[in-house]
Design a protein around this motif. Structure first.
Motif, mmCIF file in Angstrom:
data_model
loop_
_atom_site.group_PDB
_atom_site.id
_atom_site.type_symbol
_atom_site.label_atom_id
_atom_site.label_comp_id
_atom_site.label_asym_id
_atom_site.label_seq_id
_atom_site.Cartn_x
_atom_site.Cartn_y
_atom_site.Cartn_z
ATOM 1 N N LEU A 5 0.851 -1.186 0.000
ATOM 2 C CA LEU A 5 0.000 0.000 0.000
ATOM 3 C C LEU A 5 0.884 1.231 0.000
ATOM 4 N N PRO A 6 0.523 2.338 -0.592
ATOM 5 C CA PRO A 6 -0.764 2.531 -1.239
ATOM 6 C C PRO A 6 -0.808 1.855 -2.602
ATOM 7 N N LEU A 7 -1.976 1.340 -2.923
ATOM 8 C CA LEU A 7 -2.178 0.720 -4.229
ATOM 9 C C LEU A 7 -2.230 1.783 -5.310
ATOM 10 N N LEU A 8 -1.640 1.483 -6.426
ATOM 11 C CA LEU A 8 -1.831 2.271 -7.636
ATOM 12 C C LEU A 8 -2.294 1.301 -8.695
ATOM 13 N N LEU A 9 -3.416 1.570 -9.297
ATOM 14 C CA LEU A 9 -4.018 0.663 -10.261
ATOM 15 C C LEU A 9 -3.797 1.221 -11.653
ATOM 16 N N GLY A 10 -2.851 0.625 -12.373
ATOM 17 C CA GLY A 10 -2.525 1.156 -13.687
ATOM 18 C C GLY A 10 -1.987 2.566 -13.581
ATOM 19 N N GLY A 11 -1.373 2.888 -12.447
ATOM 20 C CA GLY A 11 -0.843 4.228 -12.225
ATOM 21 C C GLY A 11 -1.841 5.194 -11.618
ATOM 22 N N TYR A 12 -3.062 4.724 -11.344
ATOM 23 C CA TYR A 12 -4.108 5.581 -10.785
ATOM 24 C C TYR A 12 -4.466 5.102 -9.388
ATOM 25 N N PRO A 13 -4.801 6.018 -8.480
ATOM 26 C CA PRO A 13 -5.223 5.576 -7.145
ATOM 27 C C PRO A 13 -6.565 4.844 -7.230
ATOM 28 N N PRO A 14 -6.789 3.882 -6.337
ATOM 29 C CA PRO A 14 -8.013 3.076 -6.374
ATOM 30 C C PRO A 14 -9.292 3.898 -6.389
ATOM 31 N N GLU A 15 -9.323 5.004 -5.650
ATOM 32 C CA GLU A 15 -10.566 5.778 -5.609
ATOM 33 C C GLU A 15 -10.934 6.338 -6.990
ATOM 34 N N HIS A 16 -9.938 6.665 -7.805
ATOM 35 C CA HIS A 16 -10.232 7.159 -9.158
ATOM 36 C C HIS A 16 -10.727 6.022 -10.050
ATOM 37 N N VAL A 17 -10.051 4.892 -9.983
ATOM 38 C CA VAL A 17 -10.463 3.741 -10.789
ATOM 39 C C VAL A 17 -11.860 3.295 -10.378
ATOM 40 N N ASN A 18 -12.127 3.265 -9.077
ATOM 41 C CA ASN A 18 -13.422 2.781 -8.598
ATOM 42 C C ASN A 18 -14.565 3.737 -8.931
ATOM 43 N N GLU A 19 -14.289 5.042 -9.035
ATOM 44 C CA GLU A 19 -15.320 5.979 -9.492
ATOM 45 C C GLU A 19 -15.753 5.628 -10.915
ATOM 46 N N ALA A 65 -12.669 -11.453 -13.299
ATOM 47 C CA ALA A 65 -12.610 -10.451 -14.372
ATOM 48 C C ALA A 65 -13.450 -10.906 -15.563
ATOM 49 N N GLU A 66 -13.349 -12.179 -15.914
ATOM 50 C CA GLU A 66 -14.147 -12.723 -17.015
ATOM 51 C C GLU A 66 -15.639 -12.637 -16.693
ATOM 52 N N LYS A 82 -15.349 -3.099 -24.219
ATOM 53 C CA LYS A 82 -13.983 -2.583 -24.377
ATOM 54 C C LYS A 82 -13.587 -1.717 -23.185
ATOM 55 N N LEU A 83 -14.457 -0.802 -22.783
ATOM 56 C CA LEU A 83 -14.139 0.092 -21.663
ATOM 57 C C LEU A 83 -13.952 -0.683 -20.359
ATOM 58 N N ILE A 84 -14.832 -1.641 -20.106
ATOM 59 C CA ILE A 84 -14.707 -2.431 -18.871
ATOM 60 C C ILE A 84 -13.478 -3.324 -18.941
ATOM 61 N N SER A 85 -13.173 -3.857 -20.106
ATOM 62 C CA SER A 85 -11.968 -4.668 -20.276
ATOM 63 C C SER A 85 -10.714 -3.844 -19.986
ATOM 64 N N ASP A 86 -10.656 -2.650 -20.540
ATOM 65 C CA ASP A 86 -9.502 -1.783 -20.293
ATOM 66 C C ASP A 86 -9.381 -1.443 -18.810
ATOM 67 N N MET A 87 -10.496 -1.164 -18.166
ATOM 68 C CA MET A 87 -10.486 -0.827 -16.751
ATOM 69 C C MET A 87 -10.071 -2.038 -15.904
ATOM 70 N N ARG A 88 -10.553 -3.220 -16.288
ATOM 71 C CA ARG A 88 -10.232 -4.438 -15.525
ATOM 72 C C ARG A 88 -8.727 -4.681 -15.506
ATOM 73 N N ASN A 89 -8.028 -4.304 -16.556
ATOM 74 C CA ASN A 89 -6.573 -4.464 -16.572
ATOM 75 C C ASN A 89 -5.922 -3.689 -15.441
ATOM 76 N N SER A 90 -6.503 -2.562 -15.057
ATOM 77 C CA SER A 90 -5.981 -1.761 -13.954
ATOM 78 C C SER A 90 -6.386 -2.320 -12.595
#
Length: 153
Positions: A5-19, A65-66, A82-90
Protein backbone atom coordinates in the motif's frame (compact mmCIF):
# COMPACT_ATOMS: atom_id res chain seq x y z
CA UNK A 1 -0.14 -12.81 -1.17
CA UNK A 2 1.80 -9.68 -0.32
CA UNK A 3 -0.09 -6.41 -0.47
CA UNK A 4 1.80 -3.19 -0.93
CA UNK A 5 0.00 0.00 0.00
CA UNK A 6 -0.76 2.53 -1.24
CA UNK A 7 -2.18 0.72 -4.23
CA UNK A 8 -1.83 2.27 -7.64
CA UNK A 9 -4.02 0.66 -10.26
CA UNK A 10 -2.52 1.16 -13.69
CA UNK A 11 -0.84 4.23 -12.23
CA UNK A 12 -4.11 5.58 -10.79
CA UNK A 13 -5.22 5.58 -7.14
CA UNK A 14 -8.01 3.08 -6.37
CA UNK A 15 -10.57 5.78 -5.61
CA UNK A 16 -10.23 7.16 -9.16
CA UNK A 17 -10.46 3.74 -10.79
CA UNK A 18 -13.42 2.78 -8.60
CA UNK A 19 -15.32 5.98 -9.49
CA UNK A 20 -15.07 5.05 -13.16
CA UNK A 21 -15.89 1.44 -12.37
CA UNK A 22 -19.17 2.57 -10.83
CA UNK A 23 -19.95 4.70 -13.91
CA UNK A 24 -19.49 1.64 -16.13
CA UNK A 25 -20.43 -1.48 -14.21
CA UNK A 26 -23.63 -0.39 -12.47
CA UNK A 27 -25.33 0.67 -15.73
CA UNK A 28 -23.85 -2.41 -17.43
CA UNK A 29 -25.56 -4.66 -14.88
CA UNK A 30 -28.86 -2.85 -15.50
CA UNK A 31 -28.53 -3.21 -19.29
CA UNK A 32 -27.41 -6.83 -19.02
CA UNK A 33 -30.59 -7.67 -17.13
CA UNK A 34 -32.70 -6.02 -19.82
CA UNK A 35 -30.85 -7.44 -22.83
CA UNK A 36 -29.45 -10.78 -21.70
CA UNK A 37 -30.06 -14.05 -23.47
CA UNK A 38 -30.48 -17.47 -21.88
CA UNK A 39 -26.93 -18.25 -23.05
CA UNK A 40 -25.67 -15.20 -21.13
CA UNK A 41 -27.35 -16.42 -17.93
CA UNK A 42 -25.85 -19.89 -18.37
CA UNK A 43 -22.40 -18.37 -18.94
CA UNK A 44 -22.69 -16.22 -15.78
CA UNK A 45 -23.67 -19.28 -13.71
CA UNK A 46 -20.69 -21.16 -15.17
CA UNK A 47 -18.36 -18.37 -14.05
CA UNK A 48 -19.81 -18.51 -10.55
CA UNK A 49 -19.13 -22.24 -10.41
CA UNK A 50 -15.57 -21.75 -11.67
CA UNK A 51 -14.93 -19.00 -9.09
CA UNK A 52 -16.33 -21.21 -6.31
CA UNK A 53 -14.12 -24.19 -7.18
CA UNK A 54 -10.86 -22.33 -7.87
CA UNK A 55 -8.51 -22.27 -4.90
CA UNK A 56 -5.68 -20.14 -6.32
CA UNK A 57 -6.39 -16.44 -5.71
CA UNK A 58 -4.71 -15.20 -8.88
CA UNK A 59 -6.65 -17.62 -11.09
CA UNK A 60 -9.88 -16.90 -9.21
CA UNK A 61 -9.35 -13.18 -9.85
CA UNK A 62 -8.92 -13.81 -13.57
CA UNK A 63 -12.20 -15.73 -13.58
CA UNK A 64 -13.80 -12.86 -11.66
CA UNK A 65 -12.61 -10.45 -14.37
CA UNK A 66 -14.15 -12.72 -17.01
CA UNK A 67 -17.39 -12.76 -15.00
CA UNK A 68 -17.56 -8.96 -15.01
CA UNK A 69 -16.76 -8.89 -18.73
CA UNK A 70 -19.56 -11.40 -19.34
CA UNK A 71 -21.99 -9.01 -17.69
CA UNK A 72 -20.75 -6.33 -20.09
CA UNK A 73 -21.10 -8.76 -23.00
CA UNK A 74 -24.72 -9.42 -22.04
CA UNK A 75 -25.45 -5.74 -22.73
CA UNK A 76 -24.69 -6.29 -26.41
CA UNK A 77 -22.68 -3.06 -26.45
CA UNK A 78 -19.13 -3.69 -27.73
CA UNK A 79 -17.89 -0.30 -26.52
CA UNK A 80 -19.00 -1.09 -22.97
CA UNK A 81 -17.13 -4.40 -23.20
CA UNK A 82 -13.98 -2.58 -24.38
CA UNK A 83 -14.14 0.09 -21.66
CA UNK A 84 -14.71 -2.43 -18.87
CA UNK A 85 -11.97 -4.67 -20.28
CA UNK A 86 -9.50 -1.78 -20.29
CA UNK A 87 -10.49 -0.83 -16.75
CA UNK A 88 -10.23 -4.44 -15.53
CA UNK A 89 -6.57 -4.46 -16.57
CA UNK A 90 -5.98 -1.76 -13.95
CA UNK A 91 -7.92 -3.68 -11.30
CA UNK A 92 -5.82 -6.84 -11.08
CA UNK A 93 -3.70 -5.58 -8.17
CA UNK A 94 -6.80 -4.34 -6.34
CA UNK A 95 -8.56 -7.68 -6.81
CA UNK A 96 -5.62 -9.61 -5.44
CA UNK A 97 -5.26 -7.23 -2.50
CA UNK A 98 -8.96 -7.42 -1.62
CA UNK A 99 -8.90 -11.22 -1.82
CA UNK A 100 -6.89 -11.37 1.43
CA UNK A 101 -9.58 -9.57 3.46
CA UNK A 102 -11.22 -11.97 5.90
CA UNK A 103 -14.59 -13.29 4.65
CA UNK A 104 -14.26 -11.39 1.35
CA UNK A 105 -14.54 -14.56 -0.72
CA UNK A 106 -17.86 -15.51 0.88
CA UNK A 107 -19.10 -11.94 0.59
CA UNK A 108 -18.14 -11.75 -3.07
CA UNK A 109 -19.93 -15.05 -3.72
CA UNK A 110 -23.17 -13.75 -2.22
CA UNK A 111 -22.84 -10.46 -4.12
CA UNK A 112 -22.18 -12.24 -7.42
CA UNK A 113 -25.20 -14.49 -6.84
CA UNK A 114 -27.38 -11.43 -6.27
CA UNK A 115 -26.17 -9.86 -9.52
CA UNK A 116 -26.72 -13.03 -11.54
CA UNK A 117 -30.13 -13.61 -9.96
CA UNK A 118 -31.29 -10.12 -10.91
CA UNK A 119 -29.90 -10.47 -14.44
CA UNK A 120 -31.64 -13.85 -14.80
CA UNK A 121 -34.96 -12.33 -13.64
CA UNK A 122 -34.45 -9.44 -16.07
CA UNK A 123 -34.73 -6.98 -13.18
CA UNK A 124 -32.55 -4.07 -14.26
CA UNK A 125 -32.90 -2.04 -11.06
CA UNK A 126 -32.12 -5.02 -8.83
CA UNK A 127 -29.09 -5.84 -10.99
CA UNK A 128 -27.83 -2.25 -10.70
CA UNK A 129 -28.44 -2.29 -6.93
CA UNK A 130 -26.65 -5.64 -6.57
CA UNK A 131 -23.64 -4.37 -8.54
CA UNK A 132 -23.58 -1.20 -6.45
CA UNK A 133 -23.60 -3.30 -3.26
CA UNK A 134 -20.76 -5.42 -4.67
CA UNK A 135 -18.66 -2.35 -5.45
CA UNK A 136 -19.47 -0.87 -2.02
CA UNK A 137 -18.18 -4.05 -0.38
CA UNK A 138 -14.97 -3.88 -2.42
CA UNK A 139 -14.48 -0.25 -1.38
CA UNK A 140 -15.03 -1.24 2.26
CA UNK A 141 -12.44 -4.01 1.92
CA UNK A 142 -9.93 -1.49 0.59
CA UNK A 143 -10.58 0.69 3.63
CA UNK A 144 -9.97 -2.32 5.91
CA UNK A 145 -6.75 -3.10 4.05
CA UNK A 146 -5.56 0.47 4.50
CA UNK A 147 -6.30 0.40 8.23
CA UNK A 148 -4.59 -2.97 8.61
CA UNK A 149 -1.49 -1.78 6.79
CA UNK A 150 -1.37 1.43 8.83
CA UNK A 151 -1.63 -0.43 12.14
CA UNK A 152 1.12 -2.89 11.22
CA UNK A 153 3.67 -0.14 10.55
Amino acid sequence: ITVELPLLLGGYPPEHVNEIRRCLEIPAARLAALRRTEADVIRLHEFLLRIDTEEEADRRNKIDAEFHLSIAAATGNPLLIKLISDMRNSLEDESLAVSVVVNRRAGARAEHLAIVGAVARQDGEAAADAMRAHLDAIDQSLVLLGRSAASSR
